[in-house]
Design an enzyme around this catalytic site. Sequence first.
Site, short mmCIF file in Angstrom:
data_model
loop_
_atom_site.label_atom_id
_atom_site.label_comp_id
_atom_site.label_asym_id
_atom_site.label_seq_id
_atom_site.Cartn_x
_atom_site.Cartn_y
_atom_site.Cartn_z
N GLU A 135 14.31 23.39 28.78
CA GLU A 135 13.70 22.57 27.73
C GLU A 135 14.55 22.52 26.45
O GLU A 135 14.39 21.61 25.64
CB GLU A 135 12.29 23.07 27.44
CG GLU A 135 11.37 22.88 28.63
CD GLU A 135 9.90 22.88 28.26
OE1 GLU A 135 9.58 23.19 27.11
OE2 GLU A 135 9.08 22.57 29.16
N CYS A 195 9.06 26.82 40.45
CA CYS A 195 8.74 26.25 39.14
C CYS A 195 9.42 24.89 39.08
O CYS A 195 10.59 24.75 39.46
CB CYS A 195 9.23 27.15 38.01
SG CYS A 195 9.05 26.42 36.36
N THR A 196 8.71 23.89 38.60
CA THR A 196 9.23 22.53 38.64
C THR A 196 10.37 22.28 37.65
O THR A 196 11.02 21.24 37.71
CB THR A 196 8.10 21.52 38.40
OG1 THR A 196 7.36 21.91 37.23
CG2 THR A 196 7.16 21.48 39.60
N HIS A 197 10.62 23.23 36.75
CA HIS A 197 11.79 23.12 35.87
C HIS A 197 13.09 23.50 36.59
O HIS A 197 14.17 23.02 36.23
CB HIS A 197 11.65 24.07 34.66
CG HIS A 197 10.74 23.58 33.58
ND1 HIS A 197 9.38 23.52 33.75
CD2 HIS A 197 11.00 23.15 32.32
CE1 HIS A 197 8.83 23.07 32.62
NE2 HIS A 197 9.79 22.85 31.75
N THR A 213 1.94 27.20 38.12
CA THR A 213 1.00 28.13 37.52
C THR A 213 -0.44 27.62 37.67
O THR A 213 -1.34 28.38 38.03
CB THR A 213 1.32 28.36 36.03
OG1 THR A 213 2.67 28.80 35.91
CG2 THR A 213 0.40 29.40 35.44
N TYR A 246 2.18 27.61 30.38
CA TYR A 246 1.05 28.27 31.02
C TYR A 246 1.46 29.59 31.68
O TYR A 246 0.61 30.41 32.01
CB TYR A 246 0.47 27.37 32.12
CG TYR A 246 -0.43 26.25 31.66
CD1 TYR A 246 -0.52 25.87 30.32
CD2 TYR A 246 -1.20 25.56 32.59
CE1 TYR A 246 -1.34 24.83 29.93
CE2 TYR A 246 -2.03 24.52 32.20
CZ TYR A 246 -2.10 24.16 30.87
OH TYR A 246 -2.91 23.12 30.50
N GLY A 247 2.76 29.76 31.93
CA GLY A 247 3.24 30.83 32.80
C GLY A 247 2.75 32.22 32.47
O GLY A 247 2.48 33.02 33.36
N ASP A 300 0.95 18.49 34.67
CA ASP A 300 1.76 19.68 34.44
C ASP A 300 1.48 20.20 33.04
O ASP A 300 1.04 19.45 32.17
CB ASP A 300 3.25 19.38 34.60
CG ASP A 300 4.10 20.66 34.59
OD1 ASP A 300 3.73 21.60 35.30
OD2 ASP A 300 5.10 20.70 33.87
#
Length: 283
Positions: A167, A201-203, A84, A51-52, A19
């Site tokens: 985050e 999105c993995t967040h 992404t 990266y988005g 990731d």
Amino acid sequence: MEEQSNYKSRETNPIGIFDSGYGGLTVLSEIKTLMPEYDYIYLGDNARAPYGSRSFERVYQFTLEAVKWFFRQGCHLVILACNTASAKALRTIQQVDLPQLDPSRRVLGVIRPTAESVSTLSESGHIGILGTEGTIRSGSYELEIKKLYPDVTVTGESCPMWVPLVENREYDKPGADYFVQQHLGRILEKDPLIDTIILGCTHYPLLTEKITRYLPENVKIISQGKYVAESLKNYLQRHPEMDRNCTKNGNMYYFTTDSAERFGQQASIFLNEQVAALQTNLE
């Protein structure tokens, strides 16, 4: 601290999980829960995240560097647990680079397994995608879903503030409500018939409680980790030759391209446990 001396041996061929940062840990957690016997190595390219909003070319370059790094660590199978990277780099790596690097190795993404889950969950045939700017702009989810289910209507909404909320540990604070409500309102305004929303999105799974609060009761939420884990297990069952190449000692290794100490601190948000990471370079 030498990374080779800390984990690598000729007998270790872990499954690689990549990731751009921390979000892929939500996918890793589900994979480890379903298949705890395998060895895994996680790499976060935190020094160059996020990266988005980066270009296709830059994401492809960074992701290819990571894939080559995993191959040097003995990985025969790499999962791009980054939407992404899956959207902007996976296809080129699979079709162009793998035949030259090593045709026997595999790189898989998170978009296809998630898209496959749509048919069992949506009754209206109207799907919403919440993701980063890069994932939504790429149209990758719509492309994959349309391949499988041509009659489904797909609507995307980019949520640029959601990753920083996670985050910075603000995802469960009152200040996050505004941004969650804002984007859910926008996507449902675009298509009021949506009955299934993919967290692309993995967040975003960490925002599930707030997302649920502002969605109508009939709208289902697809969180990727479960479906990616099930798809990976199925893949290994269908490809015993790959399964034999993945060692099974129940070991877990964490690497980051940024501060190992910071990675360990931030990883606890996603894993609810303390982890020890090592810093590495991708060259």
